[in-house]
Design a protein around this motif. Structure first.
Motif, PDB file in Angstrom:
ATOM      1  N   TYR A  51      68.250  -5.729 -52.468  1.00  0.00           N
ATOM      2  CA  TYR A  51      69.086  -5.520 -51.285  1.00  0.00           C
ATOM      3  C   TYR A  51      68.415  -4.533 -50.321  1.00  0.00           C
ATOM      4  O   TYR A  51      68.403  -4.741 -49.102  1.00  0.00           O
ATOM      5  CB  TYR A  51      70.465  -4.997 -51.687  1.00  0.00           C
ATOM      6  N   ASP A  52      67.859  -3.441 -50.836  1.00  0.00           N
ATOM      7  CA  ASP A  52      67.156  -2.481 -49.986  1.00  0.00           C
ATOM      8  C   ASP A  52      65.962  -3.143 -49.303  1.00  0.00           C
ATOM      9  O   ASP A  52      65.697  -2.908 -48.119  1.00  0.00           O
ATOM     10  CB  ASP A  52      66.678  -1.286 -50.821  1.00  0.00           C
ATOM     11  N   ARG A  70      67.125  -5.369 -46.474  1.00  0.00           N
ATOM     12  CA  ARG A  70      67.646  -4.614 -45.333  1.00  0.00           C
ATOM     13  C   ARG A  70      66.534  -3.967 -44.511  1.00  0.00           C
ATOM     14  O   ARG A  70      66.741  -3.638 -43.336  1.00  0.00           O
ATOM     15  CB  ARG A  70      68.599  -3.506 -45.824  1.00  0.00           C
ATOM     16  N   VAL A  81      73.280 -10.335 -47.310  1.00  0.00           N
ATOM     17  CA  VAL A  81      73.349  -8.900 -47.051  1.00  0.00           C
ATOM     18  C   VAL A  81      74.542  -8.645 -46.132  1.00  0.00           C
ATOM     19  O   VAL A  81      74.652  -9.264 -45.065  1.00  0.00           O
ATOM     20  CB  VAL A  81      72.053  -8.392 -46.394  1.00  0.00           C
ATOM     21  N   SER A  95      77.011  -7.783 -43.322  1.00  0.00           N
ATOM     22  CA  SER A  95      76.761  -7.464 -41.914  1.00  0.00           C
ATOM     23  C   SER A  95      77.909  -6.632 -41.370  1.00  0.00           C
ATOM     24  O   SER A  95      78.945  -6.455 -42.013  1.00  0.00           O
ATOM     25  CB  SER A  95      76.616  -8.748 -41.095  1.00  0.00           C
TER      26      SER A  95
END
Length: 776
Positions: free
Chosen positions: A394-395, A398, A431, A433
């Motif tokens: 996820y990081d 992003r 992810v 928003s």
């Protein structure tokens, strides 16, 4: 008195249309299961002209010198005429039947005609305003000609359960429309005005008409009106009423099944509760009760699962990992829904297995949550490692740029291999928003295109949208000058009246792809890139099934859809063009889209180029062309149901064994399926005409137990990249890569975690994730 049953069915069907085909006329069944009905025959070309691509037979003494051609099947269903290649027909797929008017209840509507004049077709420029039908079944149509506008008054003269005939009363402009296109109130008044409503035979005929037209609620309502008007108990219609009740019950049951398949669990449950118990087959009632019971079980599990997970955690012998487990339990509890609940199936199946420890049960729950129930493991430490990977992924997704440090951290996670990382990515929700996403509620978004221009696009998620369910996509391109909101509502409907995308569970995407608003699409790469970028953004922000992405357009939006499909044939499951005219240039590069299914719709006088259609038919393209006789410049709403029935049968066609592609627009890189070619801009710039193309050909050969060979056999590019997926290549075999006969690689290769992460971050394609790539 209106029956409670009729009311409940009306409420249930306000949100969902169910369509049942009539078993009449010839039946044409294609290999993919799609069915057309109407009067059929074989023809040589759509304009009865043998195109130049036909060749003479060579090598067959019996047919030496004769022209060979691929026959086209023409199917006329009174409303439109379909054209399909004979090659698409299933074995024994053409069944000739008779469509006798005597098999249907039909009605003639008297209309007064006066001095009908003809409209010279050579002067025709299009159709303007069309008023709704009034109570007399009449409307006004404005015809644009080079000599000014002509006001045509049309009247409905013939009612058939499937179609109505509409004739010009002052000009010779006759059309046939779908019965479904007539407003219910107008249809009802015309039926009543065309018959002696006091005659019981005519009353039954009108009821049967509604049944034959698949308007069973209207039939039931009509019988209720008769019962109320004539103050009878309705016994004389009991046999018809019983037939209607049975049909309505079956429709409602089919709706429940459909909603379950679409993930619309709450709406399915409401429909199941509204279903009456009488006049229903026992096996249908069994399935309904089974669903209601499962729904109740799911609700109970939604409430109890967090508590059960907490109880299992309290039973662990070692509580060192409690902080991590607390966080995971909180995330799972927040993400729990009926759409995500199947991820815990392995846990539910073994929840009470006395041979499993609390640690193993927790592992089954938490690993299944991020990998899918089929890939769940009973190793808690491995599960914690996989959750660490999820947080890091996820990081990584992003981050604005490629983060090498995050990649190294992910690589270092013990027991994380390509298979598990792929499963994790495929089950990863988008992810989150800043824009909240609610099913059935339009979301208006913006992006910066490749030239840093702002581009707006709207997305209408399906009812009960969930990030834990992957949805098909309709990328719809509006014609120039049309309000995007109007176009979005044409496909998706409104809150009061849902359209096809909401009914069928599609993500509807409408991009304002024109660089200059109000300026017609002119077959340029800039706008095609904006369309591509909009799709990439939707795959990033929404949960998308990339194998079920369709591109559709109307007018010059239809031209853009054709070009986008030809430019990126590996992105789409099908291309729909309504009233697109086909750019003349498409004659020179249409074969790029030969792997694609095509569905083209137009009016007889829309100006579509028949030469391209004939080329596509002669080339055995997977093409359906629907032409509406004596109509022009419309959107042909009657075709929507057929379009979505067709889309349900299509899937993206990937991992081609042979790739043939003609680069046709000035761009430096072209990626088709598993091969990318670079350095083309110089070659394309040298061409004297845009109708010239730069070829790229590649093929795959695979020998079981030996090796996989991928090779570029024809190219003018200066560099090439091979993308390797597990569907394309067995990583236990040797891989051989060649470019124009020169061997570039021959070895056993390993999946590359960094390639997997970068590929997903770039394309967000959950259905095809590459494990390795090689540049030469």
């Amino acid at each position: 008195m209106k029956s409670q049953f009729a009311n409940s069915v009306l409420i249930a069907f306000l949100m969902m249309g169910v369509f049942a085909p009539l078993s009449s006329a010839d039946e044409i069944r294609l290999e993919n299961g799609f069915v057309l009905r109407g009067d059929s025959k074989l023809i040589r070309s759509i304009d009865q002209y043998i195109v130049n691509t036909n060749q003479r037979n060579i090598g067959d003494p019996r047919k030496e010198g004769e022209f060979r051609y691929n026959p086209i099947i023409q199917v006329d269903d009174q409303i439109r005429t379909y054209y399909i290649s004979d090659d698409l027909l299933a074995v024994d797929g053409r069944t000739v039947k008779s469509d006798l008017l005597s098999a249907f209840d039909i009605f003639k509507i008297p209309q007064v005609k006066s001095g009908r004049k003809s409209i010279p077709l050579k002067l025709l420029q299009g159709v303007g305003k069309i008023t709704p039908f009034d109570e007399l079944g009449q409307r006004e149509v404005t015809i644009h000609t080079s000599r000014g506008n002509i006001l045509v008054i049309q009247g409905i003269t013939f009612l058939h359960p499937r179609y109505v005939k509409v004739q010009g009363l002052n000009y010779e402009w006759d059309v046939t429309l779908s019965t479904d296109s007539i407003p219910p109130a107008i249809l009802h008044k015309l039926l009543l005005s065309s018959a002696d409503i006091d005659d019981p035979k005519m009353q039954r005929s009108i009821a049967r008409f509604y049944i034959q037209a698949d308007k069973t609620y209207e039939a039931y309502q009509f019988l209720d009106e008769l019962t109320e008007k004539y103050a009878t108990d309705g016994k004389e219609y009991e046999d018809v009423r019983l037939e209607i009740r049975e049909q309505l019950a079956l429709k409602l049951f089919n709706e429940i099944q459909t909603r379950r398949q679409l993930g619309q669990y709450d709406l399915a449950y409401e429909s199941a509760q509204a279903l009456p118990r009488n006049d229903i087959a026992p096996e249908v009632l069994f399935e309904i009760d089974k669903f209601i019971k499962q729904y109740a079980t799911d609700l109970e599990r939604l409430d109890s699962t967090p508590l059960i997970l907490a109880e299992l955690q309290s039973q662990l012998a070692n509580h060192e990992e409690d902080p991590k487990l607390n966080l995971i339990r909180r995330i799972v509890s927040e993400e729990l829904s009926q759409a995500s609940l199947p991820r815990l199936n392995s846990f539910f199946e073994l929840e009470k297995d006395a041979t499993l420890t609390a640690e193993e049960r927790l592992a089954l729950a938490y690993s299944g949550w991020i990998l899918g129930a089929e890939a769940a493991v009973d190793d808690l430490q491995l599960t914690l490692n996989l959750w660490q990977a999820r947080f890091l992924v996820y990081d990584f997704l992003r981050s604005r740029e490629h983060d090498a440090q995050l990649v190294n951290q992910i690589k270092s996670i013990e027991s994380l291999n390509a298979e598990r990382l792929t499963a994790l990515l495929q089950n990863l929700p988008p992810v989150p928003s800043d824009t909240p996403i609610t099913g059935g509620t339009q979301v208006d978004l913006t992006l910066r295109d490749h030239q840093d221009n702002e581009m707006k696009y709207s997305v209408l998620p399906p009812l009960e949208y969930s990030p834990f369910r992957q949805y098909p996509v309709l990328l719809a391109l509006p014609p120039t000058g049309i309000d995007p909101q109007t176009f979005l509502e044409w496909w998706g409907g409104t809150a009061e009246e849902t359209g096809e995308t909401l009914r069928r569970g599609y993500l509807l995407v409408v991009p304002q792809f024109q660089v200059t608003q109000g300026l017609r699409y002119n077959h340029n790469l800039l706008e095609l890139k904006r369309i591509h970028q909009a799709l990439m953004e939707v795959r990033r922000q929404f949960s998308v099934n990339s194998d079920k992405v369709f591109i559709a357009g109307i007018g010059d939006g239809g031209d853009a859809a054709i070009d986008a499909g030809i430019l990126h044939p590996d992105l789409f499951a099908g291309v729909i063009s309504i009233r697109g005219r086909h750019a003349e240039d498409a004659l020179h590069y249409w074969q790029n889209g030969k792997r694609l299914p095509w569905y083209l719709v137009g009016g007889e006088y829309d100006g579509r180029h028949s030469a391209l259609l004939n080329k596509m038919f002669q080339g055995n393209s997977d093409l359906i062309y629907a032409q509406y006789p004596n109509r022009v410049s419309e959107w042909y709403r009657e075709e929507q149901v057929q379009l979505f029935d067709w889309m349900a049968l299509q899937n993206r066609n990937l991992d081609q064994l042979e790739i043939e592609y003609e680069a046709f627009v000035p761009q430096d890189e072209v990626k088709v399926d598993w091969i990318e070619c670079r350095g083309l801009e110089v070659q394309l710039a040298r061409l004297s005409s845009r109708r010239r193309t730069v070829p790229l050909e590649a093929k795959l050969t695979s020998h079981k137990g030996d090796s996989t060979t991928l090779q570029v056999t024809k190219t003018l590019g200066s560099g090439h990249t091979f993308y390797i997926s597990p569907q394309l290549h067995d990583f236990n075999q040797q891989l051989i890569l060649k470019v124009k006969g020169s061997q570039k690689l021959k070895e056993l290769i390993e999946p590359d975690i960094e390639v997997i992460l970068d590929d997903y971050r770039t394309r967000y394609d959950r259905q095809q994730i590459y494990w390795a790539k090689f540049e030469f």
